[in-house]
Design a protein around this motif. Structure first.
Motif, PDB file in Angstrom:
ATOM      1  N   HIS A  97       0.804  -1.227   0.000  1.00 11.73           N
ATOM      2  CA  HIS A  97       0.000   0.000   0.000  1.00 11.73           C
ATOM      3  C   HIS A  97       0.832   1.271   0.000  1.00 11.73           C
ATOM      4  CE1 HIS A  97      -3.026  -2.917   1.332  1.00 11.73           C
ATOM      5  NE2 HIS A  97      -3.900  -2.068   0.850  1.00 11.73           N
ATOM      6  N   ILE A  98       2.153   1.151   0.077  1.00 12.53           N
ATOM      7  CA  ILE A  98       2.960   2.350   0.300  1.00 12.53           C
ATOM      8  C   ILE A  98       3.125   3.200  -0.968  1.00 12.53           C
ATOM      9  CG2 ILE A  98       5.297   1.466  -0.168  1.00 12.53           C
ATOM     10  CD1 ILE A  98       6.107   2.839   2.499  1.00 12.53           C
ATOM     11  N   TRP A  99       3.126   2.558  -2.136  1.00 14.34           N
ATOM     12  CA  TRP A  99       3.445   3.311  -3.360  1.00 14.34           C
ATOM     13  C   TRP A  99       2.440   4.389  -3.715  1.00 14.34           C
ATOM     14  CZ3 TRP A  99       8.246   3.257  -3.972  1.00 14.34           C
ATOM     15  CH2 TRP A  99       8.979   2.125  -3.619  1.00 14.34           C
ATOM     16  N   PRO A 100       1.119   4.089  -3.678  1.00 13.00           N
ATOM     17  CA  PRO A 100       0.171   5.158  -4.003  1.00 13.00           C
ATOM     18  C   PRO A 100       0.342   6.371  -3.094  1.00 13.00           C
ATOM     19  CG  PRO A 100      -0.952   3.052  -3.917  1.00 13.00           C
ATOM     20  CD  PRO A 100       0.434   2.808  -3.441  1.00 13.00           C
ATOM     21  N   THR A 101       0.527   6.129  -1.781  1.00 12.75           N
ATOM     22  CA  THR A 101       0.688   7.237  -0.842  1.00 12.75           C
ATOM     23  C   THR A 101       1.956   8.026  -1.143  1.00 12.75           C
ATOM     24  OG1 THR A 101      -0.396   5.889   0.822  1.00 12.75           O
ATOM     25  CG2 THR A 101       0.771   7.824   1.600  1.00 12.75           C
ATOM     26  N   LEU A 102       3.019   7.297  -1.412  1.00 10.45           N
ATOM     27  CA  LEU A 102       4.298   7.942  -1.698  1.00 10.45           C
ATOM     28  C   LEU A 102       4.185   8.818  -2.942  1.00 10.45           C
ATOM     29  CD1 LEU A 102       6.903   7.651  -0.126  1.00 10.45           C
ATOM     30  CD2 LEU A 102       7.723   6.056  -1.846  1.00 10.45           C
ATOM     31  N   GLN A 103       3.577   8.255  -3.988  1.00  8.81           N
ATOM     32  CA  GLN A 103       3.439   9.007  -5.240  1.00  8.81           C
ATOM     33  C   GLN A 103       2.575  10.249  -5.031  1.00  8.81           C
ATOM     34  OE1 GLN A 103       1.364   7.092  -8.446  1.00  8.81           O
ATOM     35  NE2 GLN A 103       2.148   8.526  -9.963  1.00  8.81           N
ATOM     36  N   LEU A 104       1.439  10.056  -4.364  1.00  7.01           N
ATOM     37  CA  LEU A 104       0.518  11.167  -4.127  1.00  7.01           C
ATOM     38  C   LEU A 104       1.196  12.283  -3.332  1.00  7.01           C
ATOM     39  CD1 LEU A 104      -2.392  12.266  -4.259  1.00  7.01           C
ATOM     40  CD2 LEU A 104      -2.896  10.967  -2.204  1.00  7.01           C
ATOM     41  N   THR A 105       1.915  11.899  -2.266  1.00  8.10           N
ATOM     42  CA  THR A 105       2.553  12.900  -1.420  1.00  8.10           C
ATOM     43  C   THR A 105       3.670  13.626  -2.168  1.00  8.10           C
ATOM     44  OG1 THR A 105       2.120  11.401   0.414  1.00  8.10           O
ATOM     45  CG2 THR A 105       3.529  13.283   0.859  1.00  8.10           C
ATOM     46  N   LEU A 106       4.524  12.861  -2.855  1.00  8.35           N
ATOM     47  CA  LEU A 106       5.653  13.489  -3.548  1.00  8.35           C
ATOM     48  C   LEU A 106       5.175  14.431  -4.650  1.00  8.35           C
ATOM     49  CD1 LEU A 106       8.278  10.615  -3.797  1.00  8.35           C
ATOM     50  CD2 LEU A 106       8.305  12.642  -2.338  1.00  8.35           C
ATOM     51  N   LEU A 107       4.185  13.973  -5.438  1.00  8.92           N
ATOM     52  CA  LEU A 107       3.667  14.837  -6.498  1.00  8.92           C
ATOM     53  C   LEU A 107       3.065  16.112  -5.910  1.00  8.92           C
ATOM     54  CD1 LEU A 107       1.922  12.437  -9.064  1.00  8.92           C
ATOM     55  CD2 LEU A 107       3.918  13.880  -9.439  1.00  8.92           C
ATOM     56  N   SER A 108       2.346  15.959  -4.782  1.00  5.32           N
ATOM     57  CA  SER A 108       1.713  17.129  -4.178  1.00  5.32           C
ATOM     58  C   SER A 108       2.748  18.097  -3.621  1.00  5.32           C
ATOM     59  CB  SER A 108       0.756  16.709  -3.067  1.00  5.32           C
ATOM     60  OG  SER A 108      -0.227  15.861  -3.587  1.00  5.32           O
TER      61      SER A 108
END
Lengths: 276, 317
Positions: B97-108
């Protein structure tokens, strides 16, 4: 007082805006002709109309009434939480500044650790322990905000403790309690007022987030965050409950933020134009 | 001096991480009543043997400090225990589950921090009475718009305007890069707006501060262009408070991501932790909170180091 408010148009606007919303919440039964719980199945998911000013939700409950009572839930939770955090955190910060030494060091270290958690995550952790309901949310927000108040008040309190009038008070033999209550506290009042208002604004968003996630007030308690998450499921059929609940959260949070900003300008003109 | 600064920051980091681990460890022990009975919850066939078995498996029958060292020893080796319900290793659940959160946070963070610099610079230069008030009110509005509401409204608008486009869910970037980015647009807007509002205000005031310094007057006197003055001389100095704030705001984004994931049905850490709370899966709750908080702490540690690189005076103190 009247002249003071007239001179500060932003402050009087912010005060009026917040007062209006608080008044609506307090006088909810007098303002709203409907009960927030009454379900009229024949009139489900109506748009705004003369009978239901802001429409009805998926159970035929009056959205306007639910928003007013939602304000109550929100304000009750946040005022309790921020009040608790202010009393506990503020006292600790002030004592740390006054006594310094090991008490200060250990306390601030502990606060650093609490501070290390992302705000919402710590609140979620607290609620995971206490079980989801409105008062758990209040306690969670209070715990999250305690280190913030401790830090916020410790800084200015340190400056005041070094001032000549506190030295003077010590020299003539004033007791610790007298110095804290008669000198430290009154001089911190403006910082407290500004920060309480700004943190209330943020707390309203945290409370709304928590109840949106199902971790705050539980149905059927009227809650703005809950209205949003329930309204989301019926968005394509009737977007009104979600839209109005969002505006309610926005106005409440915005009002306190503006108030804090305006208070800062008025109470401390040196800070005008600065954002932090 | 440099190494001493590095070591003192490392010591702080170690202390904070230790403190965080203690608090997260104590969580499960602070649950009112018997955590194990609550965890088994609605299960009808609770027998004293099953309770004792689970208690033994979680190590709850050992002394406190032994429990802590067993737990933290496992964590340091990447072993967060096993999920109570699925029996899968918690680390594996988090990894999934970590990748979606990581991507969302970094992009934001990239969008929020990246856009705030030009916007803040513009605000600082276009400082006028009417505009100043409007921008100020606008920025406060940006700060106080609940990101989840913004998300819901944007989903609604998209469905009305472009009925065929799906905004919900998540596709891994490796599977369908275009679909992945397309689905990230709305969540990133919703998540980065408060950060954008906050940082633009900060850049604006830092720029106003920097632009009134003597070295700017010198640069003007020697005939440097406005562009060069703003972007080279003033901005570099204005960046110092900016970078600290980016670190702090990352924490808000990690929290906000939990909510935004829920709005857009993104299967990230937020959904994982909420599901875990609902089924009282405490080891999973603990592990997720520990991982997210440690990430936040380490980001802020790196920001501190970066700060010292940009402004060497910091390391000298």
């Amino acid at each position: 007082m009247r002249r003071f408010v007239a001179k500060n148009r932003l402050l009087s606007f912010a005060l009026g805006f917040v007062a209006l919303q608080v008044l609506l919440a307090v006088a909810a039964p007098l303002v709203s002709p409907h009960s927030p719980f009454a379900q009229v199945m024949a009139q489900r998911m109506q748009g705004p109309n003369l009978l239901n000013w802001l429409g009805t939700d998926q159970l035929g409950r009056d959205v306007f009434a639910r928003i007013l009572y939602g304000y109550r839930t929100s304000l009750l939770t946040c005022v309790t939480a921020v009040g608790l955090a202010l009393v506990v955190g503020g006292t600790l910060g002030m004592l740390a500044a006054y006594y310094r030494g090991w008490f200060d060091r250990i306390l601030m270290r502990f606060m650093d650790v609490l501070f290390a958690f992302p705000i919402l995550l710590l609140a979620i952790g607290v609620i995971a322990v206490l079980g989801p309901n409105m008062w758990s949310a209040a306690i969670a927000i209070a715990i999250v905000y305690t280190p913030i108040f401790a830090r916020l008040l410790r800084g200015p309190a340190l400056v005041i403790c070094e001032s000549e009038y506190v030295m003077g008070a010590k020299a003539i033999g004033a007791s610790d309690a007298r110095i804290i209550f008669a000198h430290l506290l009154p001089n911190l009042a403006s910082v407290v007022l500004v920060q309480t208002s700004l943190l209330l604004s943020a707390a309203i968003l945290v409370e709304a987030s928590l109840s949106f996630l199902g971790l705050g007030a539980q149905p059927p308690v009227p809650s703005l965050g809950l209205m949003l998450s329930e309204g989301r499921n019926f968005l394509m059929l009737s977007p009104w409950p979600a839209i109005f609940a969002g505006f309610a959260i926005l106005f409440l949070s915005f009002g306190f933020n503006l108030l804090g900003d305006a208070l800062r300008d008025t109470l401390d003109p040196r800070l005008r134009g600065q954002d932090q | 001096m440099r190494t001493r600064f590095l070591f003192s920051r490392l010591a702080d980091l170690a202390f904070v991480l230790f403190g965080v681990s203690i608090i997260v460890f104590l969580m499960i022990r602070l649950v009112p009543g018997d955590a194990v009975a609550i965890m088994l919850g609605a299960n009808t066939d609770i027998t004293p043997e099953r309770v004792a078995e689970l208690r033994g498996r979680l190590g709850l029958d050992l002394p406190f400090y032994v429990q802590y060292f067993n737990w933290i020893g496992g964590v340091l080796q990447g072993d967060f225990g096993t999920s109570i319900w699925t029996g899968r290793p918690v680390a594996q659940e988090i990894g999934a589950h970590i990748w979606p959160t990581l991507q969302l946070t970094l992009l934001s963070v990239a969008v929020g921090a990246g856009l705030s610099i030009p916007i803040g610079c513009f605000m600082a230069q276009a400082r006028g009475r009417g505009i100043e008030v409007a921008v100020r009110v606008g920025a406060i509005a940006g700060l106080t718009i609940p990101s989840f509401w913004l998300g819901i409204v944007s989903i609604f608008l998209l469905a009305k305007l472009l009925p065929g486009v799906s905004a919900l869910g998540y596709v891994p970037f490796t599977q369908d890069p275009l679909g992945n980015l397309q689905r990230m647009i709305l969540p990133v807007i919703a998540l980065s707006l408060p950060m954008l509002a906050n940082l633009s205000r900060l850049v604006r005031s830092a720029m106003l501060d920097a632009l009134s310094q003597d070295y700017i007057r010198t640069a003007k006197a020697k005939g440097a262009s406005q562009r060069l003055i703003v972007y080279k001389h003033a901005l570099r100095n204005a960046l110092i408070p900016f970078i600290t704030s980016v670190g702090v705001m990352t924490g808000y984004l990690l929290g906000g991501a939990i909510v935004v994931e829920q709005v857009f049905a993104i299967p990230g850490l937020g959904r994982l932790v909420l599901g875990a709370i609902a089924e009282r899966n405490y080891p999973l709750v603990q592990a997720t909170i520990l991982v997210m908080t440690s990430a936040f702490v380490i980001v802020n540690f790196l920001v501190d180091l970066l700060y010292a690189v940009i402004d060497p005076r910091v390391a000298q103190k």
